[in-house]
Design a protein around this motif. Structure first.
Motif, PDB file in Angstrom:
ATOM      1  N   LYS A  54      15.209   9.510  75.120  1.00  0.00           N
ATOM      2  CA  LYS A  54      14.659  10.381  74.423  1.00  0.00           C
ATOM      3  C   LYS A  54      15.608  11.000  73.535  1.00  0.00           C
ATOM      4  O   LYS A  54      16.750  11.168  73.713  1.00  0.00           O
ATOM      5  N   TYR A  55      15.300  10.715  71.970  1.00  0.00           N
ATOM      6  CA  TYR A  55      16.285  11.261  71.110  1.00  0.00           C
ATOM      7  C   TYR A  55      15.553  11.866  69.989  1.00  0.00           C
ATOM      8  O   TYR A  55      14.178  11.157  69.831  1.00  0.00           O
ATOM      9  N   VAL A  56      16.032  12.610  69.193  1.00  0.00           N
ATOM     10  CA  VAL A  56      15.027  13.355  67.983  1.00  0.00           C
ATOM     11  C   VAL A  56      16.006  13.327  66.679  1.00  0.00           C
ATOM     12  O   VAL A  56      17.492  13.519  66.967  1.00  0.00           O
ATOM     13  N   TYR A  57      15.721  12.908  65.521  1.00  0.00           N
ATOM     14  CA  TYR A  57      16.541  13.118  64.285  1.00  0.00           C
ATOM     15  C   TYR A  57      15.916  14.068  63.480  1.00  0.00           C
ATOM     16  O   TYR A  57      14.853  14.191  63.336  1.00  0.00           O
ATOM     17  N   TYR A  58      16.729  15.088  62.873  1.00  0.00           N
ATOM     18  CA  TYR A  58      16.137  16.223  62.156  1.00  0.00           C
ATOM     19  C   TYR A  58      16.538  15.770  60.887  1.00  0.00           C
ATOM     20  O   TYR A  58      17.736  15.735  60.589  1.00  0.00           O
TER      21      TYR A  58
END
Length: 268
Positions: A54-58
Motif C-alpha cells: 500500500k503506497y501513494v504518490y502525491y
C-alpha cells in the motif's frame, strides 16, 4: 501524475515476486503494518512475496520513482550479501544519477527484448544493488551532520536541477564556504555539485529524446536551458553527438532490433 493529484497502489495479497522501489526525487507515502511512513529521495523500499503493498504518490510531493520486480532461488542470499535485510522495508541508497541510468537501461531492454536481455537486466539489477550496498557503507563512515547536509543538497539538486542553482548561494545558506561544501559533496557523492546537476540534466534529456517527440528546443527548456544552441553544445560535449543525432541513432537501433526480432520469430 501531471493530471492527477494522487496515484494510489494497493495489493491486499501482495505479489508473488520481490519488488524494489527507488525514490529518485520528491517523496512517497508507504504503509507498513498499518502505519504510514514517508520515504524521501535517496531511499529504496523492499517488498517480499505475499506482503501487503500500500503506497501513494502525491503530485505536490513531486515524486519520481523507479521500480523492478524479480524472483529466483538465490534472491535471499543476494540481498543479504548486499546488506539488504529482509526484515526491513526501507533502506538508504543515496541519490546517485547512476540509478536512473541503470533503471532506464532495464526499461529499454524489457521493451526491446533483444538477445540476452534477461541476463543483461539481471546484471543491471545486480549493479543497482552493488551501488546501494556501497552507499550504505559510506553513510556509516560519514560524519552525521555533514552527511545529512550533503544528502539534503543532493535531494534539492535532484528536485530542482532544471532551475538556476547557485552553488555559492546554496553553500552560504548552510553557513559553509563554497570550497568546503564542494569538497564534502564530491567526497560523499563522487562528483562535484555542478557535474551532478549536469548529469541529471543529461540523463533526463536522453530520456526525453528517446521516449518523446519534443523538439530539441522544448527539451532544452524542460531540463533547464534557456538557449537551445547552448544546450546542444553541452549535450554534444557530454555525449559525443548532437541531440538530433542521438535521437536518430536510438531510433535506428530500435528499428534494427525490431527487424531482428521479426526475423527470429519468422524463422521459428
Amino acid at each position: 501524475m501531471l493530471t492527477r493529484e494522487k496515484l494510489p497502489t494497493f495489493w491486499k495479497k501482495g505479489r508473488r515476486d520481490y519488488q524494489i522501489l527507488y525514490v529518485a526525487a520528491g517523496k512517497a507515502h508507504f504503509w507498513f503494518d498499518g502505519k504510514e511512513e514517508v520515504v524521501k529521495a535517496g531511499n529504496m523500499v523492499l517488498y517480499k512475496p505475499g506482503e501487503i503493498q500500500k503506497y501513494v504518490y502525491y503530485l505536490a510531493d513531486k515524486p519520481e520513482v523507479f521500480w523492478v520486480h524479480f524472483t529466483g532461488n538465490d534472491v535471499k542470499k543476494i540481498l543479504e550479501y548486499h546488506g539488504i535485510h529482509l526484515d526491513e522495508h526501507v533502506f538508504y541508497t543515496g541519490t546517485l544519477t547512476e540509478y536512473k541510468t541503470l533503471f532506464r537501461k532495464i526499461i529499454r531492454e524489457l521493451q526491446l527484448c533483444r538477445y540476452g536481455y534477461e541476463d543483461y537486466t539481471a546484471s543491471l539489477l545486480n549493479e543497482i544493488l552493488l551501488l546501494a550496498s556501497r552507499q550504505q557503507r559510506s553513510e556509516s563512515c560519514a560524519p552525521g551532520n555533514i552527511h545529512a547536509q550533503v544528502e539534503d543538497a543532493a535531494i534539492y539538486f535532484s528536485e530542482n536541477y532544471n532551475e538556476k542553482i547557485s552553488i555559492e548561494d546554496y553553500a552560504a545558506s548552510l553557513h559553509m564556504s563554497t570550497t568546503w561544501f564542494i569538497r564534502n559533496f564530491k567526497q560523499q557523492v563522487g562528483t562535484s555539485p555542478v557535474q551532478y546537476i549536469l548529469s541529471l540534466r543529461m540523463v533526463n534529456a536522453q530520456s526525453l529524446l528517446e521516449q518523446t517527440n519534443y523538439s530539441v528546443g522544448e527539451i532544452a527548456a524542460i531540463v533547464g536551458y534557456d538557449n537551445p544552441l547552448y544546450f546542444s553544445r553541452v549535450f554534444h560535449k557530454e555525449m559525443g553527438v548532437s541531440p538530433m543525432q542521438y535521437r536518430k541513432d536510438k531510433l535506428k537501433k530500435s528499428e534494427i532490433s525490431a527487424e531482428e526480432e521479426t526475423t527470429i520469430s519468422a524463422d521459428l
